[in-house]
Design an enzyme around this catalytic site. Structure first.
Site, mmCIF file in Angstrom:
data_model
loop_
_atom_site.group_PDB
_atom_site.id
_atom_site.type_symbol
_atom_site.label_atom_id
_atom_site.label_comp_id
_atom_site.label_asym_id
_atom_site.label_seq_id
_atom_site.Cartn_x
_atom_site.Cartn_y
_atom_site.Cartn_z
ATOM 1 N N HIS A 87 -2.887 -8.901 0.660
ATOM 2 C CA HIS A 87 -1.632 -8.551 1.330
ATOM 3 C C HIS A 87 -1.360 -7.046 1.253
ATOM 4 C CE1 HIS A 87 0.172 -7.935 -2.613
ATOM 5 N NE2 HIS A 87 -0.359 -9.079 -2.979
ATOM 6 N N GLY A 88 -0.445 -6.581 2.074
ATOM 7 C CA GLY A 88 -0.082 -5.170 2.081
ATOM 8 C C GLY A 88 0.823 -4.801 0.914
#
Length: 470
Positions: A87-88
Protein backbone atom coordinates in the site's frame (compact mmCIF):
# COMPACT_ATOMS: atom_id res chain seq x y z
CA UNK A 1 9.57 -28.54 19.16
CA UNK A 2 12.18 -25.93 18.38
CA UNK A 3 11.60 -23.21 15.85
CA UNK A 4 14.24 -23.16 13.12
CA UNK A 5 15.98 -19.80 13.02
CA UNK A 6 19.23 -18.04 12.18
CA UNK A 7 20.79 -17.70 15.62
CA UNK A 8 19.95 -18.10 19.30
CA UNK A 9 19.16 -15.71 22.13
CA UNK A 10 19.97 -17.61 25.27
CA UNK A 11 18.46 -20.50 27.16
CA UNK A 12 14.90 -19.16 27.39
CA UNK A 13 14.71 -17.88 23.83
CA UNK A 14 13.35 -19.67 20.81
CA UNK A 15 16.19 -21.69 19.32
CA UNK A 16 18.04 -20.06 16.45
CA UNK A 17 18.30 -21.01 12.75
CA UNK A 18 18.79 -19.18 12.17
CA UNK A 19 28.86 6.37 -10.44
CA UNK A 20 28.22 9.37 -11.60
CA UNK A 21 24.47 9.28 -12.35
CA UNK A 22 23.85 8.10 -8.81
CA UNK A 23 25.82 11.04 -7.45
CA UNK A 24 23.70 13.43 -9.48
CA UNK A 25 20.50 11.87 -8.18
CA UNK A 26 21.78 12.07 -4.62
CA UNK A 27 22.60 15.74 -5.11
CA UNK A 28 19.07 16.32 -6.38
CA UNK A 29 17.66 14.58 -3.32
CA UNK A 30 19.75 16.76 -1.04
CA UNK A 31 18.58 19.90 -2.84
CA UNK A 32 14.89 18.97 -2.68
CA UNK A 33 14.80 17.91 0.97
CA UNK A 34 15.37 20.16 3.96
CA UNK A 35 18.80 19.49 5.56
CA UNK A 36 17.64 17.38 8.51
CA UNK A 37 15.45 15.17 6.33
CA UNK A 38 18.17 14.75 3.72
CA UNK A 39 20.51 13.45 6.41
CA UNK A 40 18.05 11.00 7.94
CA UNK A 41 15.67 9.92 5.19
CA UNK A 42 17.80 6.99 4.00
CA UNK A 43 17.33 5.26 7.36
CA UNK A 44 13.56 5.21 7.89
CA UNK A 45 13.21 1.49 7.17
CA UNK A 46 9.69 0.36 6.35
CA UNK A 47 8.47 3.95 6.89
CA UNK A 48 10.58 5.17 3.96
CA UNK A 49 9.13 7.13 1.07
CA UNK A 50 9.18 5.35 -2.29
CA UNK A 51 11.34 8.17 -3.63
CA UNK A 52 14.20 6.97 -1.43
CA UNK A 53 14.71 3.98 -3.74
CA UNK A 54 13.90 5.98 -6.91
CA UNK A 55 15.14 9.54 -6.32
CA UNK A 56 14.60 10.49 -9.98
CA UNK A 57 10.88 10.60 -9.16
CA UNK A 58 11.43 13.71 -7.05
CA UNK A 59 12.00 15.77 -10.20
CA UNK A 60 9.71 13.80 -12.52
CA UNK A 61 7.09 11.56 -10.85
CA UNK A 62 6.31 9.86 -14.16
CA UNK A 63 9.91 9.13 -15.15
CA UNK A 64 10.71 5.49 -15.84
CA UNK A 65 14.24 6.10 -14.58
CA UNK A 66 17.65 5.34 -16.02
CA UNK A 67 17.61 2.77 -18.80
CA UNK A 68 18.27 -0.69 -17.39
CA UNK A 69 19.96 -3.62 -19.06
CA UNK A 70 18.37 -6.98 -19.70
CA UNK A 71 16.26 -5.94 -22.67
CA UNK A 72 14.49 -8.75 -24.47
CA UNK A 73 14.69 -9.47 -28.20
CA UNK A 74 12.32 -7.41 -30.34
CA UNK A 75 10.40 -10.61 -31.10
CA UNK A 76 9.26 -10.95 -27.46
CA UNK A 77 5.85 -9.64 -26.41
CA UNK A 78 4.46 -9.60 -22.86
CA UNK A 79 1.69 -12.06 -22.10
CA UNK A 80 1.03 -11.52 -18.44
CA UNK A 81 1.98 -9.15 -15.64
CA UNK A 82 1.58 -10.16 -12.01
CA UNK A 83 2.25 -7.39 -9.51
CA UNK A 84 2.29 -7.65 -5.72
CA UNK A 85 2.25 -4.16 -4.23
CA UNK A 86 2.60 -2.67 -0.80
CA UNK A 87 0.00 0.00 0.00
CA UNK A 88 0.96 3.66 -0.33
CA UNK A 89 2.06 6.07 2.39
CA UNK A 90 -0.05 5.66 5.52
CA UNK A 91 -0.63 7.34 8.86
CA UNK A 92 0.85 5.84 12.04
CA UNK A 93 -0.99 3.01 13.71
CA UNK A 94 -3.05 3.64 16.85
CA UNK A 95 -0.32 2.04 18.96
CA UNK A 96 2.35 4.35 17.54
CA UNK A 97 0.08 7.36 18.08
CA UNK A 98 -0.50 6.34 21.70
CA UNK A 99 3.25 6.05 22.33
CA UNK A 100 3.82 9.44 20.74
CA UNK A 101 1.13 10.86 23.03
CA UNK A 102 2.91 9.38 26.05
CA UNK A 103 6.19 10.98 25.00
CA UNK A 104 4.59 14.35 24.22
CA UNK A 105 2.77 14.38 27.57
CA UNK A 106 6.01 13.57 29.32
CA UNK A 107 7.63 16.59 27.69
CA UNK A 108 4.73 18.77 28.81
CA UNK A 109 5.06 17.46 32.35
CA UNK A 110 8.76 18.30 32.45
CA UNK A 111 8.39 21.62 30.58
CA UNK A 112 9.48 23.81 33.52
CA UNK A 113 12.63 21.79 34.25
CA UNK A 114 13.45 21.55 30.51
CA UNK A 115 13.09 25.28 29.78
CA UNK A 116 16.84 25.55 29.13
CA UNK A 117 16.66 22.97 26.32
CA UNK A 118 15.49 24.47 22.99
CA UNK A 119 14.49 21.07 21.56
CA UNK A 120 12.34 20.29 24.58
CA UNK A 121 10.60 23.66 24.41
CA UNK A 122 9.94 23.32 20.67
CA UNK A 123 8.58 19.79 20.98
CA UNK A 124 6.43 20.60 24.02
CA UNK A 125 4.81 23.36 21.90
CA UNK A 126 4.52 21.08 18.87
CA UNK A 127 0.82 20.51 18.06
CA UNK A 128 0.00 16.82 18.57
CA UNK A 129 -2.26 16.51 15.53
CA UNK A 130 -2.28 12.71 15.26
CA UNK A 131 -5.27 10.95 16.79
CA UNK A 132 -6.02 7.27 17.06
CA UNK A 133 -8.84 7.44 14.51
CA UNK A 134 -6.13 7.80 11.83
CA UNK A 135 -4.96 4.27 12.72
CA UNK A 136 -2.89 3.21 9.70
CA UNK A 137 -5.18 4.89 7.17
CA UNK A 138 -3.95 5.68 3.67
CA UNK A 139 -2.68 9.27 3.57
CA UNK A 140 -3.36 11.58 0.63
CA UNK A 141 0.24 11.00 -0.42
CA UNK A 142 -0.54 7.28 -0.43
CA UNK A 143 -3.30 7.78 -3.00
CA UNK A 144 -0.81 9.75 -5.09
CA UNK A 145 1.85 7.03 -4.70
CA UNK A 146 -0.44 4.41 -6.21
CA UNK A 147 -1.90 6.56 -8.98
CA UNK A 148 1.58 7.50 -10.18
CA UNK A 149 2.82 3.91 -9.93
CA UNK A 150 -0.09 2.79 -12.13
CA UNK A 151 0.72 5.43 -14.74
CA UNK A 152 4.39 4.44 -14.83
CA UNK A 153 3.54 0.76 -15.04
CA UNK A 154 1.17 1.38 -17.95
CA UNK A 155 3.87 3.42 -19.72
CA UNK A 156 6.42 0.65 -19.18
CA UNK A 157 4.11 -2.11 -20.48
CA UNK A 158 1.73 -0.35 -22.91
CA UNK A 159 0.72 -3.54 -24.74
CA UNK A 160 -0.54 -5.14 -21.54
CA UNK A 161 -2.36 -2.03 -20.37
CA UNK A 162 -4.06 -1.45 -23.73
CA UNK A 163 -7.78 -0.77 -23.87
CA UNK A 164 -10.18 -3.63 -23.16
CA UNK A 165 -7.60 -5.81 -21.41
CA UNK A 166 -8.87 -7.53 -18.29
CA UNK A 167 -7.48 -6.29 -14.97
CA UNK A 168 -7.86 -8.51 -11.92
CA UNK A 169 -7.47 -6.29 -8.87
CA UNK A 170 -7.33 -7.60 -5.32
CA UNK A 171 -6.06 -6.48 -1.93
CA UNK A 172 -5.94 -7.37 1.71
CA UNK A 173 -9.04 -6.52 3.71
CA UNK A 174 -7.33 -3.54 5.36
CA UNK A 175 -8.87 -0.24 4.15
CA UNK A 176 -5.46 1.23 3.25
CA UNK A 177 -4.89 -1.67 0.84
CA UNK A 178 -8.33 -1.53 -0.72
CA UNK A 179 -7.97 2.24 -1.14
CA UNK A 180 -4.52 1.73 -2.68
CA UNK A 181 -6.12 -0.63 -5.20
CA UNK A 182 -8.76 1.98 -6.05
CA UNK A 183 -6.04 4.61 -6.43
CA UNK A 184 -4.06 2.30 -8.74
CA UNK A 185 -7.14 1.87 -10.92
CA UNK A 186 -7.71 5.65 -11.00
CA UNK A 187 -4.13 6.12 -12.14
CA UNK A 188 -4.86 4.14 -15.29
CA UNK A 189 -7.34 6.83 -16.34
CA UNK A 190 -10.79 6.72 -17.93
CA UNK A 191 -9.62 5.70 -21.41
CA UNK A 192 -8.82 2.11 -20.43
CA UNK A 193 -11.78 -0.23 -20.20
CA UNK A 194 -11.08 -1.64 -16.74
CA UNK A 195 -14.40 -0.64 -15.22
CA UNK A 196 -15.16 2.56 -13.31
CA UNK A 197 -12.80 4.36 -10.96
CA UNK A 198 -14.52 2.62 -8.05
CA UNK A 199 -14.24 -0.85 -9.62
CA UNK A 200 -14.53 -3.70 -7.19
CA UNK A 201 -11.33 -4.58 -5.38
CA UNK A 202 -11.54 -8.17 -4.23
CA UNK A 203 -10.45 -8.82 -0.65
CA UNK A 204 -8.07 -11.78 -0.56
CA UNK A 205 -6.45 -12.18 2.85
CA UNK A 206 -5.50 -15.78 2.16
CA UNK A 207 -2.85 -14.47 -0.26
CA UNK A 208 -2.22 -10.91 0.94
CA UNK A 209 -2.25 -11.69 4.68
CA UNK A 210 -1.17 -15.33 4.59
CA UNK A 211 0.68 -14.79 7.85
CA UNK A 212 -2.58 -14.32 9.75
CA UNK A 213 -3.72 -17.75 8.57
CA UNK A 214 -0.51 -19.57 9.47
CA UNK A 215 -1.00 -21.02 12.95
CA UNK A 216 2.68 -21.90 13.41
CA UNK A 217 3.79 -18.37 12.56
CA UNK A 218 1.19 -16.79 14.82
CA UNK A 219 2.04 -19.04 17.78
CA UNK A 220 5.81 -19.33 17.43
CA UNK A 221 6.70 -15.86 16.11
CA UNK A 222 3.85 -13.33 16.19
CA UNK A 223 2.70 -14.07 19.74
CA UNK A 224 5.94 -15.47 21.12
CA UNK A 225 7.85 -12.85 23.11
CA UNK A 226 11.09 -14.82 23.00
CA UNK A 227 11.06 -14.86 19.17
CA UNK A 228 12.10 -11.19 19.21
CA UNK A 229 14.96 -11.69 21.67
CA UNK A 230 17.53 -10.18 19.29
CA UNK A 231 15.38 -7.07 18.94
CA UNK A 232 14.93 -6.78 22.70
CA UNK A 233 18.62 -7.36 23.33
CA UNK A 234 19.56 -4.58 20.90
CA UNK A 235 17.17 -2.21 22.66
CA UNK A 236 19.22 -2.77 25.83
CA UNK A 237 22.58 -2.77 24.05
CA UNK A 238 25.32 -0.13 23.98
CA UNK A 239 24.34 1.43 20.64
CA UNK A 240 20.75 2.12 21.69
CA UNK A 241 21.85 3.19 25.17
CA UNK A 242 24.06 5.87 23.60
CA UNK A 243 21.18 7.16 21.44
CA UNK A 244 18.80 7.13 24.39
CA UNK A 245 21.19 9.09 26.60
CA UNK A 246 21.79 11.64 23.85
CA UNK A 247 18.05 12.19 23.27
CA UNK A 248 17.39 12.46 27.01
CA UNK A 249 20.12 15.10 27.26
CA UNK A 250 18.69 17.07 24.32
CA UNK A 251 15.28 17.05 25.99
CA UNK A 252 16.59 17.74 29.52
CA UNK A 253 14.83 14.60 30.67
CA UNK A 254 16.08 12.01 33.14
CA UNK A 255 17.14 8.92 31.21
CA UNK A 256 14.62 6.88 33.21
CA UNK A 257 11.81 8.86 31.52
CA UNK A 258 12.75 7.37 28.15
CA UNK A 259 13.10 3.90 26.71
CA UNK A 260 13.97 2.49 23.27
CA UNK A 261 10.32 2.41 22.18
CA UNK A 262 9.76 6.10 22.97
CA UNK A 263 12.98 7.10 21.23
CA UNK A 264 11.97 5.02 18.24
CA UNK A 265 8.51 6.64 18.03
CA UNK A 266 10.16 10.08 18.03
CA UNK A 267 12.32 8.94 15.10
CA UNK A 268 9.30 7.47 13.31
CA UNK A 269 7.44 10.75 13.74
CA UNK A 270 10.27 12.41 11.84
CA UNK A 271 9.72 9.87 9.06
CA UNK A 272 5.92 10.24 9.05
CA UNK A 273 6.03 14.03 8.78
CA UNK A 274 8.33 13.75 5.76
CA UNK A 275 6.33 11.00 4.03
CA UNK A 276 2.86 12.41 4.75
CA UNK A 277 3.44 16.17 4.65
CA UNK A 278 6.87 16.52 2.97
CA UNK A 279 8.01 18.51 5.98
CA UNK A 280 10.97 18.33 8.29
CA UNK A 281 9.48 17.67 11.68
CA UNK A 282 11.05 19.24 14.79
CA UNK A 283 11.38 15.66 16.04
CA UNK A 284 14.12 15.17 13.43
CA UNK A 285 16.37 17.61 15.31
CA UNK A 286 16.92 15.02 18.04
CA UNK A 287 18.84 12.68 15.75
CA UNK A 288 22.15 12.62 13.89
CA UNK A 289 22.90 10.37 10.94
CA UNK A 290 24.70 7.95 13.27
CA UNK A 291 21.65 7.81 15.51
CA UNK A 292 19.51 7.12 12.45
CA UNK A 293 21.70 4.18 11.45
CA UNK A 294 21.22 2.63 14.87
CA UNK A 295 17.45 3.11 14.76
CA UNK A 296 17.30 1.74 11.23
CA UNK A 297 19.10 -1.37 12.44
CA UNK A 298 16.56 -1.76 15.23
CA UNK A 299 13.78 -1.67 12.64
CA UNK A 300 15.64 -4.08 10.36
CA UNK A 301 16.22 -6.51 13.21
CA UNK A 302 12.48 -6.71 13.76
CA UNK A 303 11.81 -7.20 10.05
CA UNK A 304 14.54 -9.85 9.81
CA UNK A 305 13.31 -11.91 12.75
CA UNK A 306 9.58 -11.42 12.22
CA UNK A 307 9.28 -11.30 8.41
CA UNK A 308 12.62 -12.29 6.92
CA UNK A 309 15.31 -14.92 7.36
CA UNK A 310 15.19 -15.10 11.16
CA UNK A 311 12.81 -18.08 11.25
CA UNK A 312 12.00 -20.51 8.45
CA UNK A 313 8.25 -20.20 8.94
CA UNK A 314 8.41 -16.47 8.13
CA UNK A 315 9.17 -17.19 4.48
CA UNK A 316 7.68 -20.68 4.18
CA UNK A 317 4.26 -19.26 5.07
CA UNK A 318 4.39 -17.24 1.83
CA UNK A 319 4.64 -20.29 -0.44
CA UNK A 320 0.86 -20.15 -0.95
CA UNK A 321 1.30 -16.78 -2.68
CA UNK A 322 4.42 -17.86 -4.57
CA UNK A 323 2.65 -20.93 -5.92
CA UNK A 324 -0.42 -18.93 -6.90
CA UNK A 325 1.80 -16.63 -8.97
CA UNK A 326 3.24 -19.58 -10.87
CA UNK A 327 -0.17 -21.23 -11.31
CA UNK A 328 -1.34 -18.13 -13.18
CA UNK A 329 1.90 -18.00 -15.19
CA UNK A 330 1.42 -21.68 -16.09
CA UNK A 331 -2.13 -20.99 -17.21
CA UNK A 332 -0.98 -18.11 -19.42
CA UNK A 333 1.65 -20.36 -21.04
CA UNK A 334 -0.93 -23.07 -21.71
CA UNK A 335 -3.40 -20.57 -23.17
CA UNK A 336 -0.65 -19.16 -25.41
CA UNK A 337 0.35 -22.61 -26.62
CA UNK A 338 -3.31 -23.30 -27.47
CA UNK A 339 -3.58 -19.95 -29.30
CA UNK A 340 -6.23 -18.82 -26.82
CA UNK A 341 -6.55 -15.27 -25.47
CA UNK A 342 -4.79 -14.80 -22.14
CA UNK A 343 -7.61 -14.81 -19.60
CA UNK A 344 -5.66 -12.87 -16.95
CA UNK A 345 -3.10 -10.59 -18.64
CA UNK A 346 -3.01 -8.20 -15.66
CA UNK A 347 -3.14 -9.32 -12.04
CA UNK A 348 -2.47 -6.61 -9.44
CA UNK A 349 -2.68 -7.36 -5.72
CA UNK A 350 -2.13 -4.91 -2.88
CA UNK A 351 -0.80 -6.08 0.45
CA UNK A 352 1.72 -5.04 3.04
CA UNK A 353 5.44 -4.94 3.74
CA UNK A 354 4.65 -8.14 5.65
CA UNK A 355 3.39 -9.65 2.38
CA UNK A 356 6.43 -8.80 0.28
CA UNK A 357 9.27 -9.32 2.75
CA UNK A 358 8.58 -13.03 3.39
CA UNK A 359 8.02 -13.65 -0.32
CA UNK A 360 11.38 -12.11 -1.22
CA UNK A 361 13.04 -14.15 1.53
CA UNK A 362 11.41 -17.30 0.17
CA UNK A 363 12.99 -16.46 -3.20
CA UNK A 364 16.39 -15.93 -1.57
CA UNK A 365 16.80 -12.18 -2.11
CA UNK A 366 18.72 -9.81 0.20
CA UNK A 367 20.20 -12.58 2.30
CA UNK A 368 23.41 -11.77 4.14
CA UNK A 369 26.16 -14.27 4.91
CA UNK A 370 25.73 -13.58 8.60
CA UNK A 371 22.36 -13.25 10.36
CA UNK A 372 21.38 -9.89 11.83
CA UNK A 373 22.02 -10.04 15.59
CA UNK A 374 21.95 -7.68 18.53
CA UNK A 375 25.72 -8.06 18.79
CA UNK A 376 26.90 -7.50 15.20
CA UNK A 377 25.60 -4.01 14.38
CA UNK A 378 29.03 -2.74 13.24
CA UNK A 379 29.68 -5.77 11.03
CA UNK A 380 26.30 -5.31 9.35
CA UNK A 381 27.00 -1.77 8.13
CA UNK A 382 27.05 -2.98 4.51
CA UNK A 383 24.22 -5.50 4.86
CA UNK A 384 21.91 -6.40 1.99
CA UNK A 385 18.90 -6.63 4.30
CA UNK A 386 17.79 -2.99 4.58
CA UNK A 387 14.02 -2.93 4.73
CA UNK A 388 13.75 0.69 3.53
CA UNK A 389 15.51 -0.30 0.30
CA UNK A 390 13.35 -3.39 -0.14
CA UNK A 391 9.83 -2.56 1.04
CA UNK A 392 9.28 1.22 1.31
CA UNK A 393 5.76 2.56 0.92
CA UNK A 394 4.31 1.52 -2.48
CA UNK A 395 6.96 -1.19 -2.91
CA UNK A 396 6.20 -3.48 -5.82
CA UNK A 397 7.33 -6.89 -7.04
CA UNK A 398 6.38 -7.57 -10.67
CA UNK A 399 6.62 -10.82 -12.65
CA UNK A 400 6.39 -10.33 -16.42
CA UNK A 401 5.91 -13.34 -18.70
CA UNK A 402 6.89 -12.96 -22.36
CA UNK A 403 6.30 -14.99 -25.50
CA UNK A 404 9.25 -14.88 -27.89
CA UNK A 405 9.23 -15.77 -31.61
CA UNK A 406 12.23 -16.90 -33.70
CA UNK A 407 14.03 -18.57 -30.80
CA UNK A 408 16.80 -21.16 -31.03
CA UNK A 409 15.16 -23.69 -28.73
CA UNK A 410 11.58 -24.36 -27.70
CA UNK A 411 12.32 -23.70 -24.03
CA UNK A 412 13.31 -20.12 -24.96
CA UNK A 413 9.81 -19.41 -26.25
CA UNK A 414 8.59 -18.26 -22.83
CA UNK A 415 10.76 -15.93 -20.78
CA UNK A 416 10.38 -13.99 -17.55
CA UNK A 417 11.65 -10.77 -16.01
CA UNK A 418 11.31 -9.76 -12.39
CA UNK A 419 11.22 -6.14 -11.20
CA UNK A 420 11.41 -4.87 -7.65
CA UNK A 421 10.45 -1.23 -7.21
CA UNK A 422 10.64 -0.79 -11.00
CA UNK A 423 14.20 -2.12 -11.27
CA UNK A 424 15.15 -5.43 -12.83
CA UNK A 425 16.23 -8.10 -10.36
CA UNK A 426 18.97 -10.56 -11.20
CA UNK A 427 17.96 -14.21 -11.09
CA UNK A 428 20.00 -16.35 -8.71
CA UNK A 429 20.35 -19.29 -11.05
CA UNK A 430 21.73 -17.34 -14.00
CA UNK A 431 22.97 -13.99 -12.70
CA UNK A 432 20.96 -12.49 -15.57
CA UNK A 433 17.87 -10.26 -15.57
CA UNK A 434 15.99 -12.51 -18.00
CA UNK A 435 15.28 -16.19 -17.56
CA UNK A 436 13.49 -18.83 -19.55
CA UNK A 437 10.31 -19.78 -17.77
CA UNK A 438 11.46 -23.41 -17.71
CA UNK A 439 14.74 -22.57 -15.97
CA UNK A 440 12.98 -20.39 -13.41
CA UNK A 441 10.53 -23.15 -12.53
CA UNK A 442 13.38 -25.64 -12.27
CA UNK A 443 15.26 -23.38 -9.86
CA UNK A 444 12.25 -23.04 -7.57
CA UNK A 445 11.07 -26.62 -8.08
CA UNK A 446 11.30 -27.57 -4.42
CA UNK A 447 9.17 -24.63 -3.27
CA UNK A 448 6.64 -25.15 -6.06
CA UNK A 449 6.25 -28.86 -5.39
CA UNK A 450 7.09 -29.42 -1.73
CA UNK A 451 6.03 -26.32 0.19
CA UNK A 452 2.48 -27.04 1.32
CA UNK A 453 0.93 -24.18 3.26
CA UNK A 454 -1.31 -26.36 5.42
CA UNK A 455 1.55 -28.64 6.44
CA UNK A 456 4.06 -25.84 6.90
CA UNK A 457 1.68 -23.85 9.10
CA UNK A 458 0.27 -26.67 11.17
CA UNK A 459 1.27 -26.54 14.80
CA UNK A 460 3.09 -29.65 16.01
CA UNK A 461 0.85 -31.94 17.98
CA UNK A 462 1.77 -32.16 21.63
CA UNK A 463 1.24 -35.45 23.39
CA UNK A 464 -0.58 -34.81 26.64
CA UNK A 465 -0.34 -37.65 29.14
CA UNK A 466 -1.81 -37.92 32.56
CA UNK A 467 0.50 -37.14 35.44
CA UNK A 468 1.39 -40.29 37.30
CA UNK A 469 -0.14 -40.43 40.71
CA UNK A 470 2.32 -40.95 43.52
Amino acid sequence: MRLRSASSCGSRAVAAMAPRREAALLLLLLLVLPPASAELSSYFGTKSRYEEVNPHLLSDPLSLGPAAGGSLPASCTPLQLRAVLRHGTRYPTAGQIRRLGVLHNRLLRWAAEAAACPAAVTLAEWPMWYNESLDGQLAQQGWRDMELLARRMAARFPALFASRRHLALASSSKPRCRQSGIAFRRGLGPTLDFGGDEMEVEANDSLMRFFDHCAKFVAQVEKNDTAMCQVNAFKQGPEMKKVLEKVASALCLPVKELDADLVQVAFLTCSYELAIKNETSPWCSLFSEEDAKVLEYLNDLKQYWKRGYGYDINSRSSCILFQDIFQHLDKAVEESKSSKPISSPLIVQVGHAETLQPLLALMGYFKDDEPLLATNYARQAQRKFRSGRIVPYAANLVFVLYHCDHVNASQEEYQVQLLLNEKLLTFHHSNETTSTYTDLKDYYKDILENCHFKEECELPKVNVTAVDEL
